[in-house]
Scaffold this motif. Structure first.
Motif, PDB file in Angstrom:
ATOM      1  N   ARG A   1      40.275  40.634  43.422  1.00 42.11           N
ATOM      2  CA  ARG A   1      40.624  39.366  43.144  1.00 42.11           C
ATOM      3  C   ARG A   1      40.271  38.706  44.589  1.00 42.11           C
ATOM      4  N   ARG A   2      40.590  39.214  45.625  1.00 40.47           N
ATOM      5  CA  ARG A   2      40.334  38.953  47.196  1.00 40.47           C
ATOM      6  C   ARG A   2      39.018  38.815  47.382  1.00 40.47           C
TER       7      ARG A   2
ATOM      8  N   THR B   1      43.840  43.767  42.617  1.00 37.29           N
ATOM      9  CA  THR B   1      44.062  42.564  43.858  1.00 37.29           C
ATOM     10  C   THR B   1      43.017  42.684  44.945  1.00 37.29           C
TER      11      THR B   1
ATOM     12  N   ARG C   1      46.167  47.890  43.182  1.00 36.90           N
ATOM     13  CA  ARG C   1      45.591  47.653  44.448  1.00 36.90           C
ATOM     14  C   ARG C   1      43.934  47.237  44.194  1.00 36.90           C
TER      15      ARG C   1
END
Length: 102
Positions: free
Chosen positions: A83-84, A80, A77
């Motif tokens: 990355r976001r 990600t 998590r």
């Protein structure tokens, strides 16, 4: 040249605003407290779980596997999330106007 007794990083720049290394001390203190609480009581919890199961070793093993799965899930998590966040930062940077003369 940095003052004597200060915690410094690259090329003499101190990342801590106080200039006394308090940021590093705070991180170290929180790390050590977590080790004390979670690492120090892990053997006690393992013995307690084994005693509840009549001396069997599978309850502490299952608990360790569950904590490992939670750690892996959090790590995935986090990837990600970063990355976001990176995508959001680049789209924000693309929309931000650059002042004239910069």
């Amino acid at each position: 040249m940095p003052r004597s007794g200060t915690a410094t990083s690259r090329e003499g720049q101190n990342p801590c605003p106080s200039g006394r290394g308090a940021c590093q001390t705070g991180i170290s203190l929180s790390y050590q407290i977590c080790n004390l609480v979670f690492g120090g009581f892990a053997p006690v919890a393992a013995v307690w779980l084994a005693s509840l199961a009549g001396g069997a070793y599978w309850p502490p093993a299952v608990a360790l596997m569950a904590v490992s799965v939670i750690g892996i899930w959090c790590t995935l998590r986090l990837r990600t999330y970063h990355r976001r966040r990176a995508v959001a930062a680049t789209t924000t940077a693309e929309r931000t106007p650059v002042p004239a003369g910069a």
